[in-house]
Design a protein around this motif. Structure first.
Motif, PDB file in Angstrom:
ATOM      1  N   VAL A 134       0.852  -1.189   0.000  1.00 27.69           N
ATOM      2  CA  VAL A 134       0.000   0.000   0.000  1.00 27.69           C
ATOM      3  C   VAL A 134       0.889   1.241   0.000  1.00 27.69           C
ATOM      4  CG1 VAL A 134      -1.739   1.272   1.315  1.00 27.69           C
ATOM      5  CG2 VAL A 134      -1.807  -1.216   1.249  1.00 27.69           C
ATOM      6  N   ARG A 135       1.952   1.178   0.790  1.00 19.95           N
ATOM      7  CA  ARG A 135       2.946   2.250   0.862  1.00 19.95           C
ATOM      8  C   ARG A 135       4.296   1.591   1.093  1.00 19.95           C
ATOM      9  NH1 ARG A 135       2.410   6.098   5.326  1.00 19.95           N
ATOM     10  NH2 ARG A 135       2.197   4.260   6.621  1.00 19.95           N
ATOM     11  N   SER A 136       5.356   2.263   0.692  1.00 12.43           N
ATOM     12  CA  SER A 136       6.699   1.773   0.974  1.00 12.43           C
ATOM     13  C   SER A 136       7.657   2.948   0.970  1.00 12.43           C
ATOM     14  CB  SER A 136       7.134   0.720  -0.049  1.00 12.43           C
ATOM     15  OG  SER A 136       7.226   1.275  -1.338  1.00 12.43           O
ATOM     16  N   GLY A 137       8.820   2.731   1.567  1.00 12.72           N
ATOM     17  CA  GLY A 137       9.807   3.802   1.613  1.00 12.72           C
ATOM     18  C   GLY A 137      11.060   3.346   2.334  1.00 12.72           C
ATOM     19  N   TRP A 138      11.889   4.296   2.657  1.00 13.40           N
ATOM     20  CA  TRP A 138      13.116   3.983   3.369  1.00 13.40           C
ATOM     21  C   TRP A 138      13.519   5.178   4.213  1.00 13.40           C
ATOM     22  CZ3 TRP A 138      18.109   6.136   2.791  1.00 13.40           C
ATOM     23  CH2 TRP A 138      18.197   7.124   1.812  1.00 13.40           C
ATOM     24  N   LYS A 179      20.323   1.903   7.133  1.00 10.64           N
ATOM     25  CA  LYS A 179      18.995   2.358   6.694  1.00 10.64           C
ATOM     26  C   LYS A 179      17.973   1.294   7.031  1.00 10.64           C
ATOM     27  CE  LYS A 179      19.283   0.530   2.011  1.00 10.64           C
ATOM     28  NZ  LYS A 179      20.585  -0.092   2.229  1.00 10.64           N
ATOM     29  N   SER A 180      16.722   1.701   6.981  1.00 14.45           N
ATOM     30  CA  SER A 180      15.626   0.744   7.062  1.00 14.45           C
ATOM     31  C   SER A 180      14.737   0.963   5.847  1.00 14.45           C
ATOM     32  CB  SER A 180      14.838   0.905   8.364  1.00 14.45           C
ATOM     33  OG  SER A 180      14.272   2.182   8.449  1.00 14.45           O
ATOM     34  N   VAL A 181      14.329  -0.123   5.255  1.00 16.18           N
ATOM     35  CA  VAL A 181      13.422  -0.095   4.111  1.00 16.18           C
ATOM     36  C   VAL A 181      12.136  -0.754   4.589  1.00 16.18           C
ATOM     37  CG1 VAL A 181      13.093  -0.773   1.699  1.00 16.18           C
ATOM     38  CG2 VAL A 181      15.390  -0.307   2.559  1.00 16.18           C
ATOM     39  N   TRP A 182      11.001  -0.140   4.300  1.00 16.16           N
ATOM     40  CA  TRP A 182       9.744  -0.646   4.828  1.00 16.16           C
ATOM     41  C   TRP A 182       8.678  -0.742   3.747  1.00 16.16           C
ATOM     42  CZ3 TRP A 182       5.732   2.733   4.170  1.00 16.16           C
ATOM     43  CH2 TRP A 182       6.072   4.076   3.987  1.00 16.16           C
ATOM     44  N   ALA A 183       7.730  -1.616   4.012  1.00 17.24           N
ATOM     45  CA  ALA A 183       6.567  -1.753   3.132  1.00 17.24           C
ATOM     46  C   ALA A 183       5.358  -2.045   4.006  1.00 17.24           C
ATOM     47  CB  ALA A 183       6.771  -2.876   2.127  1.00 17.24           C
ATOM     48  N   GLU A 184       4.252  -1.419   3.678  1.00 18.56           N
ATOM     49  CA  GLU A 184       3.000  -1.653   4.397  1.00 18.56           C
ATOM     50  C   GLU A 184       2.088  -2.490   3.505  1.00 18.56           C
ATOM     51  OE1 GLU A 184      -0.425   0.835   6.829  1.00 18.56           O
ATOM     52  OE2 GLU A 184       1.092   1.920   5.685  1.00 18.56           O
ATOM     53  N   ILE A 185       1.676  -3.623   4.030  1.00 18.89           N
ATOM     54  CA  ILE A 185       0.846  -4.575   3.290  1.00 18.89           C
ATOM     55  C   ILE A 185      -0.570  -4.541   3.861  1.00 18.89           C
ATOM     56  CG2 ILE A 185       0.567  -7.004   2.628  1.00 18.89           C
ATOM     57  CD1 ILE A 185       3.198  -5.849   1.664  1.00 18.89           C
ATOM     58  N   GLU A 186      -1.549  -4.503   2.984  1.00 14.97           N
ATOM     59  CA  GLU A 186      -2.941  -4.572   3.433  1.00 14.97           C
ATOM     60  C   GLU A 186      -3.292  -6.028   3.713  1.00 14.97           C
ATOM     61  OE1 GLU A 186      -7.248  -2.679   2.271  1.00 14.97           O
ATOM     62  OE2 GLU A 186      -5.731  -2.861   0.724  1.00 14.97           O
TER      63      GLU A 186
END
Length: 163
Positions: free
Chosen positions: A108-112, A119-126
């Motif tokens: 749904v969204r992602s970023g770093w 660093k941290s890389v993230w992703a939001e999953i529905e």
């Protein structure tokens, strides 16, 4: 449904990617989140891409964190490489270079975010939401009452006599 969070660390070796991906999915399932095949596949793919990128492009340990709230899962992968992730431009025959595009497609969204030593890389999953507890309790009472009626005395035929 309550919120859950956990994190675990892998050493950063390529052979750890598959078990880490499996652990991500199994953890979410252990929390009682109803994962259908489509959502489980998307979660596996996003976890695999983020963890693989951290293992390939950084050195040292990789931290995987999961933050769940009803309907959403935040997957965060932290490594010790402070450089920004770069989306590849893969040609048709290339075997790599599509990871971040896939993450963007399924998330749904992602970023770093950069921090002092990496660093941290993230992703939001529905994620699917379970039925509300009120609805589940109503259904339990309905079926419990129905079961009691079915196990009660069996009606007998009445015979009428005329005098």
């Amino acid at each position: 449904m309550p919120m859950f969070a956990t994190r675990f660390v892998i050493a950063g070796a390529e052979e750890e990617v598959s078990p880490a991906r499996r652990k991500v999915v199994e953890t979410v399932q252990a929390w009682g989140v109803p994962l259908d095949d489509e959502v489980a596949h998307a979660l596996r793919l996003v976890a695999s891409e983020l963890i693989t990128n951290a293992v390939i492009h950084a050195t040292g340990p990789v931290t995987i964190a999961l933050h769940h709230r009803p309907g959403r899962l935040m997957l965060v992968v932290a490594d010790h490489n402070p450089q920004a992730p770069v989306a590849g431009c893969a040609a048709d025959g290339d075997e790599s270079g599509r990871g971040l595009a896939l993450v963007d497609h399924f998330a749904v969204r992602s970023g770093w975010k950069a921090f002092e030593h990496g660093k941290s890389v993230w992703a939001e999953i529905e994620l699917p939401k379970p039925p509300p507890p009120v609805r589940a309790s109503v259904l339990r009472r309905f079926f419990a009452g129905r079961a009691r009626r079915e196990t009660g005395p069996t009606p007998q035929a009445l015979a009428l006599s005329a005098a």
